[in-house]
Design a protein around this motif. Structure first.
Motif, PDB file in Angstrom:
ATOM      1  N   HIS A 150      -1.328   0.566 -62.514  1.00  0.00           N
ATOM      2  CA  HIS A 150      -0.543   0.833 -61.306  1.00  0.00           C
ATOM      3  C   HIS A 150       0.945   0.832 -61.623  1.00  0.00           C
ATOM      4  N   CYS A 151       1.361  -0.076 -62.481  1.00  0.00           N
ATOM      5  CA  CYS A 151       2.778  -0.220 -62.807  1.00  0.00           C
ATOM      6  C   CYS A 151       3.320   1.006 -63.548  1.00  0.00           C
ATOM      7  N   VAL A 152       2.565   1.524 -64.520  1.00  0.00           N
ATOM      8  CA  VAL A 152       3.087   2.626 -65.338  1.00  0.00           C
ATOM      9  C   VAL A 152       2.929   3.990 -64.670  1.00  0.00           C
ATOM     10  N   MET A 153       2.074   4.084 -63.637  1.00  0.00           N
ATOM     11  CA  MET A 153       1.865   5.365 -62.974  1.00  0.00           C
ATOM     12  C   MET A 153       3.007   5.696 -62.019  1.00  0.00           C
ATOM     13  N   LYS A 154       3.394   6.951 -61.997  1.00  0.00           N
ATOM     14  CA  LYS A 154       4.361   7.437 -61.023  1.00  0.00           C
ATOM     15  C   LYS A 154       3.692   7.534 -59.645  1.00  0.00           C
ATOM     16  N   PRO A 155       4.452   7.423 -58.570  1.00  0.00           N
ATOM     17  CA  PRO A 155       3.874   7.691 -57.245  1.00  0.00           C
ATOM     18  C   PRO A 155       3.288   9.108 -57.191  1.00  0.00           C
ATOM     19  N   GLY A 156       2.073   9.214 -56.665  1.00  0.00           N
ATOM     20  CA  GLY A 156       1.407  10.503 -56.583  1.00  0.00           C
ATOM     21  C   GLY A 156       0.615  10.881 -57.821  1.00  0.00           C
ATOM     22  N   SER A 157       0.613  10.012 -58.827  1.00  0.00           N
ATOM     23  CA  SER A 157      -0.107  10.318 -60.068  1.00  0.00           C
ATOM     24  C   SER A 157      -1.590   9.971 -59.946  1.00  0.00           C
ATOM     25  N   THR A 158      -2.383  10.444 -60.911  1.00  0.00           N
ATOM     26  CA  THR A 158      -3.838  10.356 -60.855  1.00  0.00           C
ATOM     27  C   THR A 158      -4.386   9.591 -62.050  1.00  0.00           C
ATOM     28  N   ALA A 159      -5.428   8.795 -61.803  1.00  0.00           N
ATOM     29  CA  ALA A 159      -6.146   8.101 -62.877  1.00  0.00           C
ATOM     30  C   ALA A 159      -7.622   8.474 -62.797  1.00  0.00           C
ATOM     31  N   ALA A 160      -8.268   8.565 -63.954  1.00  0.00           N
ATOM     32  CA  ALA A 160      -9.695   8.897 -64.004  1.00  0.00           C
ATOM     33  C   ALA A 160     -10.338   8.103 -65.128  1.00  0.00           C
ATOM     34  N   PHE A 161     -11.426   7.402 -64.802  1.00  0.00           N
ATOM     35  CA  PHE A 161     -12.098   6.552 -65.772  1.00  0.00           C
ATOM     36  C   PHE A 161     -13.608   6.799 -65.760  1.00  0.00           C
ATOM     37  N   LEU A 162     -14.176   6.783 -66.947  1.00  0.00           N
ATOM     38  CA  LEU A 162     -15.624   6.860 -67.126  1.00  0.00           C
ATOM     39  C   LEU A 162     -16.113   5.514 -67.616  1.00  0.00           C
ATOM     40  N   ASP A 163     -17.156   4.986 -66.958  1.00  0.00           N
ATOM     41  CA  ASP A 163     -17.702   3.715 -67.430  1.00  0.00           C
ATOM     42  C   ASP A 163     -19.108   3.523 -66.870  1.00  0.00           C
ATOM     43  N   PHE A 164     -19.722   2.431 -67.260  1.00  0.00           N
ATOM     44  CA  PHE A 164     -21.044   2.097 -66.752  1.00  0.00           C
ATOM     45  C   PHE A 164     -20.973   1.759 -65.264  1.00  0.00           C
ATOM     46  N   ALA A 165     -21.980   2.170 -64.535  1.00  0.00           N
ATOM     47  CA  ALA A 165     -22.102   1.831 -63.122  1.00  0.00           C
ATOM     48  C   ALA A 165     -23.074   0.652 -63.020  1.00  0.00           C
ATOM     49  N   LYS A 166     -22.540  -0.532 -63.047  1.00  0.00           N
ATOM     50  CA  LYS A 166     -23.379  -1.730 -62.994  1.00  0.00           C
ATOM     51  C   LYS A 166     -24.053  -1.825 -61.637  1.00  0.00           C
ATOM     52  N   PRO A 167     -25.384  -2.012 -61.603  1.00  0.00           N
ATOM     53  CA  PRO A 167     -26.080  -2.106 -60.317  1.00  0.00           C
ATOM     54  C   PRO A 167     -25.592  -3.308 -59.505  1.00  0.00           C
ATOM     55  N   ARG A 168     -25.764  -3.197 -58.208  1.00  0.00           N
ATOM     56  CA  ARG A 168     -25.334  -4.281 -57.322  1.00  0.00           C
ATOM     57  C   ARG A 168     -26.348  -5.418 -57.276  1.00  0.00           C
ATOM     58  N   HIS A 169     -27.620  -5.079 -57.347  1.00  0.00           N
ATOM     59  CA  HIS A 169     -28.679  -6.088 -57.196  1.00  0.00           C
ATOM     60  C   HIS A 169     -29.055  -6.704 -58.540  1.00  0.00           C
ATOM     61  N   ARG A 170     -29.324  -8.011 -58.521  1.00  0.00           N
ATOM     62  CA  ARG A 170     -29.535  -8.747 -59.761  1.00  0.00           C
ATOM     63  C   ARG A 170     -30.777  -8.306 -60.519  1.00  0.00           C
ATOM     64  N   VAL A 171     -31.812  -7.926 -59.816  1.00  0.00           N
ATOM     65  CA  VAL A 171     -33.026  -7.469 -60.502  1.00  0.00           C
ATOM     66  C   VAL A 171     -32.734  -6.202 -61.293  1.00  0.00           C
ATOM     67  N   LEU A 172     -32.023  -5.273 -60.668  1.00  0.00           N
ATOM     68  CA  LEU A 172     -31.660  -4.040 -61.358  1.00  0.00           C
ATOM     69  C   LEU A 172     -30.685  -4.319 -62.497  1.00  0.00           C
ATOM     70  N   GLN A 173     -29.801  -5.298 -62.295  1.00  0.00           N
ATOM     71  CA  GLN A 173     -28.895  -5.674 -63.371  1.00  0.00           C
ATOM     72  C   GLN A 173     -29.673  -6.178 -64.580  1.00  0.00           C
ATOM     73  N   SER A 174     -30.671  -7.014 -64.339  1.00  0.00           N
ATOM     74  CA  SER A 174     -31.469  -7.563 -65.443  1.00  0.00           C
ATOM     75  C   SER A 174     -32.190  -6.461 -66.202  1.00  0.00           C
TER      76      SER A 174
END
Length: 244
Positions: A150-174
């Protein structure tokens, strides 16, 4: 190699300082086969996900782009190609990763830095686009990383990240942990004769927020226009957001 990855994984990931130390050692070892590993671990889909991320970035003439945890440079090179008149910074914690990226680099508009993503050293409001593949999960402190972004981005700038989508429920997490532990350990052994090299992925997910919590965290940091896209039967996710 065994001594390098022999750092106590579970204990290391309990603190930002420990995670920083572990990641620096871990990715120094992983760098030698990192490009093969990303393809093998993703069943060849890694490049497709990164292509999709780049396609979601805005059209700009000469932006300053920051690729966090750039590794051997896949996204960095795609940014340089997408924005030939821009200035692209590839930043990674590990010298060995940066050295491999430099060898692969054929673009003149790229600068590489060895630095912690939580403390980039870049001026405030100096970046138009921020990207990262598997960067947020590997941040020593995700709150501090998002604050720095947030600090290094200019106002109006864009960020895009790819990562794992960790499940919300613990059984699915396991289930998710178990599958990733087996798959990552297999490729760690196949490529490095050490299962911990990529078995690390499942352990790192335990301290990573589930996908709904991560979205809320991004919004709580002051970012807006959040949109996401799931990949690979929902196991991966692209997050795109704007600094207002």
């Amino acid at each position: 190699m065994q001594d390098v990855i022999g750092l106590n994984l579970k204990e290391s990931l309990q603190s930002p300082e420990g995670k920083l130390q572990f990641n620096e050692a871990h990715f120094a070892v992983a760098s030698s086969q990192y490009d093969r590993a990303t393809q093998c671990l993703s069943l060849g889909r890694d490049r497709h996900w990164k292509d999709a991320l780049i396609q979601q970035l805005p059209d700009k003439t000469d932006p300053t782009c920051l690729d966090l945890a750039c590794g051997t440079g896949d996204l960095t090179f795609q940014l340089a190609q997408r924005y030939p008149d821009g200035h692209v910074i590839g930043l990674d914690l590990t010298q060995a990763m940066i050295e491999r990226a430099q060898v692969r680099n054929s673009f003149t508009n790229i600068e590489f830095l060895v630095q912690d993503m939580c403390r980039t050293g870049l001026p405030d409001q100096s970046v138009d686009i921020v990207t990262g593949a598997y960067a947020l999960r590997n941040a020593p402190d995700i709150h501090q990383a998002l604050d720095e972004i947030h600090c290094v981005m200019k106002p109006g700038s864009t960020a895009a990240f790819l990562d794992f989508a960790k499940p919300r429920h613990r059984v699915l997490q396991s289930i998710n942990y178990g599958l990733l532990k087996v798959w990552g350990s297999f490729w760690g052994w196949a490529l490095h004769r050490n299962p911990d090299v990529h078995g690390y992925i499942s352990e790192s997910l335990k301290g990573f927020p589930h996908h709904a919590a991560l979205k809320q965290m991004i919004q709580d940091k002051g970012f807006t226009q959040l949109r996401t896209h799931r990949h690979f039967m929902g196991m991966m996710e692209t997050y795109v957001f704007v600094k207002p």
